[in-house]
Design a protein around this motif. Structure first.
Motif, PDB file in Angstrom:
ATOM      1  N   LEU A   1      74.306 -26.086  14.271  1.00 20.59           N
ATOM      2  CA  LEU A   1      73.110 -25.248  14.107  1.00 20.59           C
ATOM      3  C   LEU A   1      73.504 -23.777  13.998  1.00 20.59           C
ATOM      4  CD1 LEU A   1      70.806 -27.045  16.711  1.00 20.59           C
ATOM      5  CD2 LEU A   1      70.804 -27.293  14.228  1.00 20.59           C
TER       6      LEU A   1
ATOM      7  N   LEU B   1      64.770 -28.727  17.864  1.00 23.17           N
ATOM      8  CA  LEU B   1      66.170 -28.281  17.935  1.00 23.17           C
ATOM      9  C   LEU B   1      66.688 -28.185  19.362  1.00 23.17           C
ATOM     10  CD1 LEU B   1      66.174 -25.407  15.279  1.00 23.17           C
ATOM     11  CD2 LEU B   1      66.984 -27.756  14.989  1.00 23.17           C
TER      12      LEU B   1
ATOM     13  N   GLN C   1      75.594 -32.976  17.248  1.00 23.47           N
ATOM     14  CA  GLN C   1      75.483 -32.050  16.117  1.00 23.47           C
ATOM     15  C   GLN C   1      74.918 -30.696  16.514  1.00 23.47           C
ATOM     16  OE1 GLN C   1      73.543 -33.850  12.738  1.00 23.47           O
ATOM     17  NE2 GLN C   1      74.759 -35.713  12.868  1.00 23.47           N
TER      18      GLN C   1
ATOM     19  N   HIS D   1      67.144 -33.101  18.085  1.00 23.78           N
ATOM     20  CA  HIS D   1      68.372 -32.978  17.305  1.00 23.78           C
ATOM     21  C   HIS D   1      69.490 -33.771  17.987  1.00 23.78           C
ATOM     22  CE1 HIS D   1      70.845 -31.073  14.314  1.00 23.78           C
ATOM     23  NE2 HIS D   1      71.706 -30.651  15.218  1.00 23.78           N
TER      24      HIS D   1
ATOM     25  N   LEU E   1      72.761 -30.900   7.344  1.00 20.51           N
ATOM     26  CA  LEU E   1      72.568 -31.511   8.655  1.00 20.51           C
ATOM     27  C   LEU E   1      71.758 -30.620   9.589  1.00 20.51           C
ATOM     28  CD1 LEU E   1      76.137 -32.995   9.075  1.00 20.51           C
ATOM     29  CD2 LEU E   1      74.040 -34.225   8.546  1.00 20.51           C
ATOM     30  N   ASN E   2      71.358 -29.467   9.121  1.00 23.60           N
ATOM     31  CA  ASN E   2      70.531 -28.567   9.923  1.00 23.60           C
ATOM     32  C   ASN E   2      69.069 -28.842   9.591  1.00 23.60           C
ATOM     33  OD1 ASN E   2      69.087 -26.431  11.037  1.00 23.60           O
ATOM     34  ND2 ASN E   2      70.873 -25.067  10.929  1.00 23.60           N
ATOM     35  N   PRO E   3      68.280 -29.228  10.590  1.00 23.20           N
ATOM     36  CA  PRO E   3      66.892 -29.576  10.307  1.00 23.20           C
ATOM     37  C   PRO E   3      66.095 -28.455   9.651  1.00 23.20           C
ATOM     38  CG  PRO E   3      67.502 -30.262  12.526  1.00 23.20           C
ATOM     39  CD  PRO E   3      68.645 -29.454  11.999  1.00 23.20           C
TER      40      PRO E   3
ATOM     41  N   PHE F   1      74.899 -27.436   6.000  1.00 25.98           N
ATOM     42  CA  PHE F   1      73.487 -27.037   5.983  1.00 25.98           C
ATOM     43  C   PHE F   1      72.576 -28.266   5.873  1.00 25.98           C
ATOM     44  CE2 PHE F   1      73.777 -22.347   4.365  1.00 25.98           C
ATOM     45  CZ  PHE F   1      74.306 -21.976   5.589  1.00 25.98           C
TER      46      PHE F   1
END
Lengths: 420, 420, 420, 420
Positions: B100, B80, B96, B92, C162-164, C160
């Motif tokens: 987060l 991240l 984007q 990441h 797209l959030n790892p 969400f």
């Protein structure tokens, strides 16, 4: 200094004008009217447009100011064939040059004859004062036309490369019969021979830039001093064979070698080899490259060409070397002869130098002020000339420049390193 | 050289570490959790991301290699919060970062505490050999965090500027209470006073780059020689008043002053003034500017700021001057004190120099090799620091760099000209 | 017709108003302030924006015209929270909704309370004439808020995804405790059972559209006649298992099944499965899907969801069937009960019908005229509702609509075919 | 049904084939080789490409399957001149058709002769069974070529419109000598006469679609029943004068009249009038329009043309009317003669109907299955034909279709309204 107003000198100018203009004809002879129309990307222009624009340059900067009786061929051409001179009024959008099916090719040739004849009359009739004023712009116009002669070739090559039938611009024999081999013919070399071939150059103060006599663009001036550390230049440009080694060792897949912007290009545009290079269809098959003579097996000993600056820079880093600065390049090559350096004039050589103004730079006065200066950002200097360059056009102080992602020019690299 | 392993020295490092880390907290105190989340363009990052990324830097480059008992806070953070280190694995996508929402701000602060405590333990427990290895990276990490402290401010300012309610980051008084006025407080000047104020500098060989003692980035090294012609620098940065004169005289509508790429920006993006400047709604009304303290009347005597390189370059050409090279700038300012030059540290000053490697440049060894070198293309050097720069961060050899169209940084210009 | 001015009726409206508004609170409870801020694409909006916009609707269309003493909460909100009503003035650019960190979430909740209290006072104080005018817009506002309740879920799911770290919006048990299973709970079915399950519907003249009583949007009216040929509908929506068969048989690689525009999407966007579906990492592993409860193994017997119209249409063609028109769908389902059709309300069902006006269509008078009519091009009708739809919101005549490439809605398909 | 194998019938087919093919020659006669090369946008194609593609259609679908001795002219053409038939293999990228300077125009004409002769031989030599199989595809190929004849005109008009010299395709007299006036010659009308001119049509069940005899495309079938409410059609298409009134009353600046997607086009593309219309340079000057005969004063009484669907729809809403559905249009015009309706065939008339499959639609078997069906989304139906349409090509059931933002086709509108 030459007295450009003398009769012999006038004749010499006329001959030179005729010779440059005739070369444009020879260069475009293999092209059909349809070929002349092609614009395959915004950065390229149709051959027909190049023919007209170079003529517009003489009409606008030579004839209109200096030949009082000159009749403009067609007033619309001022709009159609101005390239980027803001001071000379609005112009046709660059990406739409390929849409100008009219005027037809025949009309553009009539335009060229009209202007050629008017220049000839001016050379004959002008009084000495006028002629003395004419010559600098006339000379600039001839160098300008030579630059576009090179672009005619690079642009048609790009367009043809997108045609699945892969047209050849001209057979090799025909090309050699007129132009001959470029450079000193010693560019490529087996890699075995290469390793030891470094040409040492001493450091210290060096004079850079054009000092006359003869023509130079404003961007080659003024001559000025730089301080150089001792360094070495490779005796030859990097060969196709050497660049294949970079490819084979995963060079296009390893971010270590690349500038950040270059790595973005590799990924977003899927680069895996220089432009116009085609990997073998079968294992152990031959690489091919598309060039002025169509698709041909890649000449492994010739200089690698159609690389972007990013690829040149990455190759150099992978090879444990670096690109020379334009000052190093000029200092090493300005002394004629340079017996230790081969292959100059075969491919434009990317340098490490962004294109900026020399200290004390002054643009050419008048409309031609926009010729060079306003592009001095976001570009990298190339030196030396290529086989696409008209014979006699380049010189040791000559500064070519393109953005770093450019690949449709005939450009490669020569390695440099700090003195041990 | 200082023996960094000595106890007193360790304590000094701990204090410095604590001070820099605490400044990040002070800087982000006025921001709500939602503010911390904002990413208003791909080039900017959320404040929360900056807080986490600077922490990831210490975790990855200091703790993981040197603190054997260190327990990674969350393995996902390596993905991240890596910014652009290819050697440290995938990351990441930059555009984007604003998505987060998790981890939450509280978790990022827990992460910071976790790492701060681990660094404190390391400083206490490490043997001398280990500590000697730790210090260079620890120091790099602190300067790295300071760079991001400046970005926290420039990025939130950009985001707030797009909010119609125009939030103020912090009241002026609160800001001054902590940071004070930046630079020497003598940046602006009435234009009447300006005309005569040129500071002459002699030419000849000059030494450029960091020679120690103290910290410097790899890109400030090695110290090397350049040849300079005599020149003059303006004693003050260009003021807002001066730039309004450029605007009033049609500077944003006249292609003569602009580089070609700059003129394209003017036209395609509709530039009519620097970023965050707002023309008067009524004739004879006041200009306003959006800044850290919200919308305020434009301070005419303060340095003009939030200009791109293109605007700085055009202003200089309009003023009959030019931008200094980064070497001229450094040569003129490196000698302390420079009583003739005012306003340094109020706005980053665009130079005429593209960002390239110094002769003999070697990147920092290890993962930090990617810190500076891979950006050495398509960027212009800025010098001096700004009121957004953490106190004590910049130095005369410091090279900041941004692409030439950048406007969200606190950047202006200082005029230069050749010696008469 | 109900007399909406009667006291009991007023109380019913107040209760309904309170219930719908409270459901928005319940839906957003699991979201942090940062989550509320997320806008992951221009078509989606932050949850905070949805909460404010639905409130702006009541303020603008109910309170300002009908409650003379109403004090606007903040005049800036008219600009910030207008969605697309040209008649109501300019508005904040849609793609920048995610940049509105201010007003803070707390302020938006204060706004909601302010408006809720004013609506309560209006219900109490308004004279009968006024109240009779209020009710239609109040009711429209409640249905409007329910539509945004569904968007709160689809939009946060997209963000969400797209959030790892793959956050779960809410645990399944918590969801079921409030909302319950959606539809009739009989959507999925083993494919073996499927083949024979066609539900025949007779042809002839059919009445389509809302005829009252009860609320309907303007686009469901007027009720009108269509001529239908006899046809059959699948008794269940296409299951995930069935769609995996389409994938396994190369459906995403075979242009035969696809509309030309759909095939372009497949190629340019690299579609290989519905949105949020993840292929097994190992051969013979399990497919997973990202949903409101985080990453979960794909439920093979549940309706396939998060398909675009293009995928739904291609699946139907591959299956030797077609999509039903919206008229076929409505004719088959409008009669309650429809014992032969299962799974209605589990996924929105793409129909074959572009979204157009019914014959004689008249938009709602006033500002709400822009509610539906101006979107009647480039969109496809979906019918039925989904598990994201608030309970009680959809009805047989309800016309949902989205562009054909839309994948972030909870949409699937039901097969149709001509009668044999 | 006609016995297509009979000798007389064969001769009739040969004559018809020859006539259609000759018309393509007549249409392209005014174009230079450079004109033939122009592709001014991805949606348009070069005239040379149209000439080759229509020939490829006969080669691929008629000769290769049915003429065993046929020798393919050039195998590369299968790649170069396939338009969009996925089943027939890969093809040259559509946006790069304008880069095919090779094959030259002469070669394309040699290709046409080669195929024409082979078709003639086939007509002479084929046994009756073969011939019976040939005829449907041969006929489809002729209608296909006629469609491209119209595109040759619309595409060259678009390209010429971007040339500042404004070339005329053909003098009006020359055009009329061959093609004559299109439609019934009664399209335009003074607006005074217009107001009362509504043509009432009764409602009820109507049969829509082609029922034979004669040719129709698959998308006009099967004939089927729809239910219509009574309505009225304007007796003439909207005239240029009427559309100028829309412009003068601010129609292009008022979002009330526009679909949301249309309003986006107006704003992002700066629409202020139909394509090719030029406002007067001086107050009270004349409007002009660019057409096949170059720049001409706008004919105020002729039908307004080169409108997008969005403009047609907005005009109708402004006029207090609406567009007819394609079913209304067909029901009103299918009965010959329709004395109340004038101007049919002068401009394609945008309908309110998205382009979808008729109930029971089956694509043409074989490779031609891709002809129409795969485009049945994101397009709007136009009816009637235009002066660009080859004589005899259109018919009452004919369904033309284009995306709603299309402006380079010769399209206008006819108003409709519900029966009072």
């Amino acid at each position: 200094m030459v007295n450009v107003a003398e009769p012999d000198c006038r004749r010499a100018w006329q001959d030179r004008f005729a010779a440059v203009r005739a070369h444009s004809r020879w260069l475009t002879e293999p092209l059909s009217p349809e070929d002349h129309q092609l614009q395959s990307m915004p950065d390229a222009s149709p051959a027909k447009w190049h023919l007209a624009h170079t003529t517009w340059f003489f009409e606008t900067l030579v004839l209109r100011p200096h030949a009082p009786a000159y009749e403009v061929f067609d007033p619309a051409y001022a709009y159609l064939f101005n390239s980027y001179y803001e001071a000379l009024g609005p112009r046709h959008p660059r990406p739409q040059r390929g849409l100008l099916s009219r005027p037809a090719l025949d009309e553009v040739w009539a335009y060229r004859r009209h202007v050629d004849e008017a220049v000839a009359r001016l050379a004959q009739d002008a009084d000495d004062d006028t002629w003395a004023k004419v010559v600098p712009t006339l000379e600039l116009g001839l160098h300008h036309e030579q630059q576009h002669q090179e672009l005619i070739l690079t642009d048609i090559l790009h367009a043809f490369s997108l045609n699945p039938v892969g047209p050849a611009y001209r057979p090799l024999a025909q090309w050699l019969g007129r132009v001959g081999a470029q450079g000193d013919g010693h560019g490529g070399a087996a890699s075995a021979e290469f390793a030891a071939a470094w040409w040492p150059v001493e450091g210290g103060l060096a004079d850079i830039g054009h000092a006359g006599p003869g023509f130079a663009f404003d961007n080659e001036q003024p001559r000025h001093t730089v301080w150089l550390r001792p360094f070495e230049l490779a005796t030859r440009p990097v060969s196709a064979r050497q660049h294949l080694a970079f490819i084979d060792e995963g060079g296009y897949r390893d971010p270590r070698w690349w500038l950040s912007d270059g790595w973005s290009c590799v990924q977003s545009q899927g680069w895996t080899a220089p432009a116009y290079w085609q990997a073998p269809a079968q294992p152990h098959g031959a690489w091919h490259a598309f060039g002025l003579h169509g698709w041909q097996p890649l000449d492994l000993d010739a200089p690698a060409s159609h690389l972007s600056f990013y690829e040149a820079d990455a190759h150099a880093r992978w090879a444990g070397a670096r690109l020379p600065t334009e000052f190093e390049w000029e200092a090493a090559t300005a002394t004629t002869p340079t017996p230790g350096l081969r292959g100059i004039g075969q491919v434009w050589e990317w340098t490490a130098s962004p294109y900026t103004a020399y200290p004390g730079f002054q643009p050419t006065p008048g409309a031609a002020a926009e010729y060079n200066g306003k592009f001095m950002v976001n570009q990298i200097v190339l030196r030396g000339g290529s086989r696409f360059t008209p014979p006699g056009h380049a010189r040791p102080t000559y500064r070519n420049f393109f953005p770093p992602a450019t690949r449709w020019q005939c450009a490669g690299l020569r390695l440099a390193r700090d003195a041990p």
